[in-house]
Design an enzyme around this catalytic site. Structure first.
Site, short mmCIF file in Angstrom:
data_model
loop_
_atom_site.label_atom_id
_atom_site.label_comp_id
_atom_site.label_asym_id
_atom_site.label_seq_id
_atom_site.Cartn_x
_atom_site.Cartn_y
_atom_site.Cartn_z
N HIS A 40 0.88 -1.18 0.00
CA HIS A 40 0.00 0.00 0.00
C HIS A 40 0.91 1.22 0.00
O HIS A 40 1.89 1.27 0.74
CB HIS A 40 -0.89 -0.10 1.23
CG HIS A 40 -1.38 1.18 1.81
ND1 HIS A 40 -2.15 2.06 1.10
CD2 HIS A 40 -1.24 1.71 3.04
CE1 HIS A 40 -2.45 3.09 1.90
NE2 HIS A 40 -1.90 2.90 3.06
N ASP A 80 -27.53 -20.13 19.16
CA ASP A 80 -28.80 -20.81 19.42
C ASP A 80 -28.92 -21.94 18.41
O ASP A 80 -28.54 -21.81 17.25
CB ASP A 80 -29.99 -19.86 19.41
CG ASP A 80 -30.28 -19.25 18.05
OD1 ASP A 80 -29.37 -19.18 17.20
OD2 ASP A 80 -31.44 -18.83 17.84
N TYR A 126 -5.88 9.11 1.92
CA TYR A 126 -5.92 9.72 3.25
C TYR A 126 -4.67 10.54 3.48
O TYR A 126 -3.66 10.36 2.78
CB TYR A 126 -6.10 8.66 4.35
CG TYR A 126 -4.96 7.68 4.49
CD1 TYR A 126 -3.81 8.02 5.22
CD2 TYR A 126 -5.03 6.41 3.92
CE1 TYR A 126 -2.77 7.11 5.35
CE2 TYR A 126 -3.99 5.51 4.06
CZ TYR A 126 -2.85 5.85 4.77
OH TYR A 126 -1.82 4.97 4.91
P1 FAD Z 1 4.00 -6.00 12.69
O1 FAD Z 1 4.22 -4.65 13.15
O2 FAD Z 1 4.38 -6.36 11.30
O3 FAD Z 1 4.71 -6.95 13.71
C1 FAD Z 1 4.91 -8.32 13.46
C2 FAD Z 1 6.27 -8.67 13.95
O4 FAD Z 1 6.44 -10.08 13.89
C3 FAD Z 1 7.36 -8.07 13.09
O5 FAD Z 1 8.12 -7.22 13.89
C4 FAD Z 1 8.15 -9.26 12.61
O6 FAD Z 1 9.52 -9.01 12.56
C5 FAD Z 1 7.81 -10.31 13.63
N1 FAD Z 1 7.94 -11.69 13.12
C6 FAD Z 1 7.34 -12.22 12.05
N2 FAD Z 1 7.70 -13.50 11.91
C7 FAD Z 1 8.53 -13.78 12.92
C8 FAD Z 1 9.25 -14.94 13.32
N3 FAD Z 1 9.17 -16.08 12.64
N4 FAD Z 1 10.02 -14.88 14.43
C9 FAD Z 1 10.12 -13.73 15.14
N5 FAD Z 1 9.48 -12.59 14.79
C10 FAD Z 1 8.69 -12.63 13.71
N6 FAD Z 1 -2.93 0.98 10.40
C11 FAD Z 1 -3.65 1.93 11.02
O7 FAD Z 1 -4.36 1.61 11.96
N7 FAD Z 1 -3.63 3.22 10.62
C12 FAD Z 1 -2.87 3.61 9.58
O8 FAD Z 1 -2.85 4.78 9.22
C13 FAD Z 1 -2.11 2.65 8.90
N8 FAD Z 1 -1.38 3.01 7.84
C14 FAD Z 1 -0.60 2.09 7.23
C15 FAD Z 1 0.20 2.52 6.19
C16 FAD Z 1 1.04 1.64 5.56
C17 FAD Z 1 1.89 2.11 4.45
C18 FAD Z 1 1.05 0.28 5.98
C19 FAD Z 1 1.95 -0.70 5.34
C20 FAD Z 1 0.23 -0.14 7.01
C21 FAD Z 1 -0.59 0.77 7.64
N9 FAD Z 1 -1.43 0.38 8.69
C22 FAD Z 1 -2.16 1.32 9.34
C23 FAD Z 1 -1.53 -1.02 9.11
C24 FAD Z 1 -0.66 -1.29 10.32
O9 FAD Z 1 0.60 -0.79 10.10
C25 FAD Z 1 -0.56 -2.77 10.61
O10 FAD Z 1 -1.80 -3.37 10.49
C26 FAD Z 1 -0.02 -3.03 12.00
O11 FAD Z 1 1.15 -2.31 12.21
C27 FAD Z 1 0.26 -4.50 12.22
O12 FAD Z 1 0.84 -4.68 13.47
P2 FAD Z 1 1.39 -6.10 13.91
O13 FAD Z 1 1.95 -5.96 15.26
O14 FAD Z 1 0.34 -7.10 13.70
O15 FAD Z 1 2.48 -6.46 12.82
N1 THG Z 2 -33.56 -24.53 11.72
C1 THG Z 2 -32.78 -25.43 12.32
N2 THG Z 2 -31.76 -25.06 13.10
C2 THG Z 2 -31.46 -23.74 13.27
C3 THG Z 2 -32.27 -22.77 12.68
C4 THG Z 2 -33.34 -23.19 11.87
N3 THG Z 2 -30.40 -23.39 14.01
C5 THG Z 2 -29.93 -22.04 13.97
C6 THG Z 2 -31.08 -21.08 13.96
N4 THG Z 2 -32.01 -21.42 12.90
C7 THG Z 2 -31.76 -21.18 15.29
N5 THG Z 2 -32.85 -20.25 15.41
C8 THG Z 2 -34.13 -20.62 15.66
C9 THG Z 2 -34.96 -19.69 16.21
C10 THG Z 2 -36.25 -20.04 16.59
C11 THG Z 2 -36.71 -21.33 16.38
C12 THG Z 2 -35.90 -22.26 15.77
C13 THG Z 2 -34.59 -21.90 15.41
C14 THG Z 2 -38.04 -21.74 16.88
N6 THG Z 2 -38.40 -21.28 18.08
C15 THG Z 2 -39.57 -21.69 18.78
C16 THG Z 2 -40.20 -20.47 19.45
O1 THG Z 2 -39.47 -19.63 19.92
O2 THG Z 2 -41.41 -20.40 19.45
C17 THG Z 2 -39.12 -22.67 19.86
C18 THG Z 2 -40.22 -23.20 20.66
C19 THG Z 2 -39.74 -24.24 21.61
O3 THG Z 2 -38.65 -24.12 22.22
O4 THG Z 2 -40.46 -25.23 21.77
O5 THG Z 2 -38.73 -22.49 16.24
O6 THG Z 2 -34.07 -22.37 11.28
N7 THG Z 2 -33.01 -26.73 12.12
#
Ligand code: FAD
Ligand code: THG
Length: 816
Positions: free
Chosen positions: A224, A549, A258
């Site tokens: 980037h 659920d 930005y």
């Molecule tokens: P890193 O800082 O990369 O740290 C990971 C570390 O792991 C490194 O130091 C590396 O050396 C170490 N490492 C990896 N493998 C090993 C290994 N095998 N053994 C030991 N050490 C290892 N984010 C924002 O929020 N705002 C911004 O404005 C922004 N601007 C950005 C601009 C640019 C140009 C870029 C490139 C990024 C920007 N980001 C921004 C993103 C942000 O920089 C990153 O998402 C963030 O810094 C990641 O942090 P991190 O700690 O996960 O990774």
């Molecule tokens: N079907 C099946 N599994 C599911 C869903 C589904 N799992 C995930 C999600 N959907 C679960 N959500 C619901 C929400 C409500 C009900 C069923 C699944 C439901 N409720 C009755 C009630 O509230 O009146 C229960 C009555 C009772 O407990 O006797 O029917 O869509 N297979």
């Protein structure tokens, strides 16, 4: 008591924050390793310009950012700041963007971040470099600002060290030591270091570290572009080198750009170039690391920046006399859905990752991971961050490669909540797919599945809609990815019979002598019921928060089919299963049709000699049967709240099952119906959707699911002691929209007495009740009848708290 030995891989902003959070919780055996030198390791944090815009459609991400701001404001290195709260300004140069800034302002309000949409004049007052002619308005967020990541790393490391943490630079992790399915340490180029817990915070190197334990880490490193200009005359006499910036950080999202100040120069970040994937093997990790040369900085490709420079000079005319001084292509992580990756290896206990995290979210993510490790649970919902949220097909390298690049391209795009991926598509289709296409299904994608949202074949029904069912016109935004055909499908479901493809519903098969015990332990239901029983139940975490659920069907003494919400359920049950129980994902290879509506029995009974009468197959019971010779399992339940069954069969019979139901249903006017109608019908019926309406942040009583909590001992039961419908202070409430026409889509803030008091979770037009409905989290004092306002773009929509269930609360339609 001694705390576990923790090794953190990576001393970037995530790893150091984690060391800080763990040691703050009394874990004092923390070692942080980095392959690079300390404190400037050469990772992404070493050069990040550190803009922190907190507003995000995701509540979790916004709360992570809020915490980062709060925490970094209190950090310094010898008096030098780690957070400079200059505020954030996102400007609009198109009417669409201006509208979207209002939507973003709504998210900010929903998640507790102050912000305001301001006029062009106010934008220029806040940021005098802006050309007033270009700008239509802006979103001003006063608490946004600049995080000085490279300095915060020092402050956090010092604080962690003062509590006993050890930091070792120039130490590369080369392998993960393990025994008996647990980590025992890390192997490094300096020898082995023992550990009980290993957390990889390796940023974009995550996939390489994950590979050491065979764990897929679905992120793609992308470059980037970031440049610094030479001196900008208009900035002369502004912020000094120590303060760095006085003007708000600036986003010009219409051009994917930005800006921030670096004293009298400007820094410009661009996402407007082609995606540039980076191969880890091509990086120079052995060269000397300086502020200007590190493995995460690739050479600047000036031609890619040309349009960004031109656009910058249009928006900020003072750049017309400035030059680009330096630039680089900086590397960081992108994921298939833009979320971070947090979680423990399914195979090697004690091996965790926290990767693909921006500086913006770093402290929040680190706090959540520390809570997971120390307390066993994060107070903030992590379902959108959990590395196990992906389906197997979404872990394929090609999928990650393509979707991560899309996320780069779309990073600032105005995205509708239903906006479909254009590619890759058709990864998973149900056995009914050919028939659905013949019926003109309009598909959207979820978890790799193609799901019909409505069927063009039903268009003629729109003209036949009775007056009371005729849906009002929608505004352009809520009309996107929607069709009035959904009204016709809802109508025919309530008054006739419809077929719904339920194949994508995640299903687990839980078998073995330990199956009952596992389900009894992990859910709020009592599972030792007769074969044929179906139970609606909840999986809770230790604090009583709703993990999921589920419907649990006992198909045999030691055989259960669980209807679940996603891969997190599979991961959870598999992790918890002992040797006497097997947990398998049975979604693929099987399929399901929901046959629902008052005529459902007239459709199904003639096709079978098995008893589908009310007495023969009671509500919430299941059985095996043959339907026109197709072996099926039928469960009598309905998420749309109508008479009927979920009818399951294995995939090879699927098309035949569809065909026999379709043919037999013709005299009854059977239709195929899609997700749009489905979602509307389930909301009218008061049914919740996990992940949208409730998460681990909510207990069952708050979510209106107290009826599913049975007495007994299971995970989370202790935490629910003393809690009831009467004690909760917030509730998932049903709202109706007073004007009968304004549809909202979710995440909008809800106002009580003029003040923000909650937010919408899911919403739909209720075709049966003839008005829009929204679920919202609100204080429990907001009882039915209470007036509310929902902010939708720049409007306030009047609504009223309604009873929880709007259609058939007495269950007369289902139980007959
Ligand atoms: P890193 O800082 O990369 O740290 C990971 C570390 O792991 C490194 O130091 C590396 O050396 C170490 N490492 C990896 N493998 C090993 C290994 N095998 N053994 C030991 N050490 C290892 N984010 C924002 O929020 N705002 C911004 O404005 C922004 N601007 C950005 C601009 C640019 C140009 C870029 C490139 C990024 C920007 N980001 C921004 C993103 C942000 O920089 C990153 O998402 C963030 O810094 C990641 O942090 P991190 O700690 O996960 O990774
Ligand atoms: N079907 C099946 N599994 C599911 C869903 C589904 N799992 C995930 C999600 N959907 C679960 N959500 C619901 C929400 C409500 C009900 C069923 C699944 C439901 N409720 C009755 C009630 O509230 O009146 C229960 C009555 C009772 O407990 O006797 O029917 O869509 N297979």
């Amino acid at each position: 008591m001694t705390s576990p030995r923790v090794v953190i891989i990576g001393a970037g902003i995530v790893g150091t924050n984690l060391a800080d959070e763990l040691t703050a919780r009394g874990w004092d055996q923390v070692t942080v390793l980095d392959q690079g030198p300390l404190p400037l390791t050469g990772g992404s944090s070493s050069h990040a310009p550190g803009l922190v815009f907190q507003t995000n459609p995701s509540k979790t991400m916004a709360e992570f950012a809020r915490y980062t701001v709060e925490k970094f404001l209190d950090l310094d290195v010898d008096g030098a700041w780690c957070f400079n709260q200059v505020g954030g300004l996102e400007v609009a140069t198109t009417p669409e963007r201006l509208a979207d800034l209002h939507r973003r302002q709504g998210w900010a309000t929903s998640w507790g971040i102050p912000g305001e949409v301001v006029s062009p004049e106010e934008c220029v007052r806040l940021h005098p470099l802006l050309d007033a002619e270009q700008v239509l308005g802006g979103l001003h967020t006063p608490t946004d600002g600049l995080a000085r990541a490279a300095r915060a790393v020092v402050a956090l490391a010092r604080r962690a060290q003062s509590r006993g943490a050890v930091f070792r630079g120039s130490t590369r992790v080369t392998g993960i030591a393990q025994a008996g399915g647990r980590v025992t340490g890390v192997q490094t180029d300096q020898g082995e270091i023992p550990a009980d817990v290993v957390v990889s915070c390796a940023g974009f190197w995550g996939p390489a570290v994950g590979e050491m334990v065979g764990m897929a880490v679905p992120l793609l490193p992308l470059a980037h572009q970031y440049v610094r200009t030479g001196q900008v005359a208009a900035l002369a006499g502004g912020a000094d080198e120590a303060v760095e910036a006085r003007l708000p950080i600036l986003r010009h999202q219409d051009q994917d750009l930005y800006y921030r100040e670096h004293a009298d120069r400007l820094g410009i970040g661009s996402y407007s170039h082609r995606p540039m994937p980076v191969s880890l093997s091509g990086l120079d990790e052995d060269g000397e690391i300086t502020a200007a040369a590190m493995p995460s900085m690739l050479p600047f490709t000036e031609e890619d920046f040309a349009p960004a420079w031109e656009q910058s000079r249009l928006l900020l005319p003072s750049l017309r006399t400035a030059k680009i001084d330096t630039g680089f292509n900086g590397v960081f992580s992108f994921t298939p859905d833009g979320g971070p990756l947090i979680g423990e290896s399914p195979d090697v206990a004690g091996f965790w990752i926290a990767e693909a995290v921006w500086v913006t979210h770093s402290a929040g993510v680190a706090r959540a991971v520390a809570q997971l490790l120390v307390d066993g649970r994060s107070e903030i919902d992590l379902h959108g961050c959990d590395v196990h949220r992906f389906e197997e097909v979404q872990l394929a390298p090609g999928y990650v490669h393509e979707t991560a690049q899309q996320n780069f391209v779309e990073v600032y795009d105005i995205l509708h909540p239903l906006d479909p991926k254009l590619s890759p598509r058709d990864l998973r289709v149900s056995p009914f797919h050919a028939r659905q296409k013949e019926l003109g299904a309009v598909f959207l994608e979820a978890a790799g599945w193609e799901r019909p949202h409505w069927y063009e074949a039903n268009a003629p029904l729109v003209d036949q809609l009775p007056d009371a069912w005729r849906p009002p016109a929608r505004d352009a935004w809520s009309a996107k990815f929607h069709s009035p055909i959904a009204a016709a499908e809802a109508w025919r479901t309530r008054e006739g019979v419809a077929l719904y493809d339920m194949t994508p519903l995640k299903r687990l098969e839980i078998t073995g002598p330990g199956a009952v015990g596992l389900l009894d332990r992990l859910t709020t239901g009592k599972m030792d019921k007769s074969v044929g029983s179906v139970t609606y139940t909840l999986a809770l975490d230790d604090a009583g928060g709703v993990r999921s659920d589920l419907t649990v069907a006992r198909l045999g003494v030691d055989r259960f089919q669980v209807g679940a919400n996603g891969n997190l359920d599979l991961d959870h049950f598999q992790r918890e299963a002992g040797d006497d129980v097997q947990v398998r994902d049975s979604t693929g290879g099987t399929c399901c049709i929901g046959v629902w509506g008052p005529l459902a029995r007239d459709l199904v009974q003639p096709l079978t000699s098995d008893d589908f009468s009310h007495e023969g197959l009671k509500y919430f019971r299941g059985r095996s049967a043959h339907i026109s010779g197709v072996p099926v399992t039928a469960l009598r339940l309905s998420y749309v709240g109508e008479l009927g069954w979920e009818i399951y069969t294995s995939a090879e019979y699927g098309q035949r099952l569809w065909d026999v139901l379709w043919a037999a249903g013709q005299p009854l006017g059977v239709i195929a119906a899609g997700r749009a109608a489905f979602n509307s019908l389930r909301i009218e019926k008061g049914y919740r959707s996990w992940g949208h309406d409730m998460t681990t942040e909510h207990n069952p009583y708050e979510a209106g699911l107290g009826f599913a909590v049975r007495p007994g001992e299971y995970t989370g039961s202790a935490a629910l002691a003393g809690i009831s419908d009467e004690t909760v202070t917030r509730r998932l409430s049903t709202l109706t929209v007073d004007d009968g026409t304004s549809v909202v889509l979710g995440h909008e803030p809800v106002y009580l007495d003029g003040a923000p008091a909650g937010y919408v979770t899911s919403a739909a037009f209720g075709h049966t009740v003839g008005r829009p409905i929204a679920y919202a989290w609100l204080p429990a004092a907001a009882v039915p009848g209470t007036p509310v306002e929902i902010a939708y773009f720049d409007r306030r929509i009047a609504g009223t708290v309604a009873p929880d269930v709007l259609v058939d609360p007495e269950m007369a339609r289902i139980r007959r």
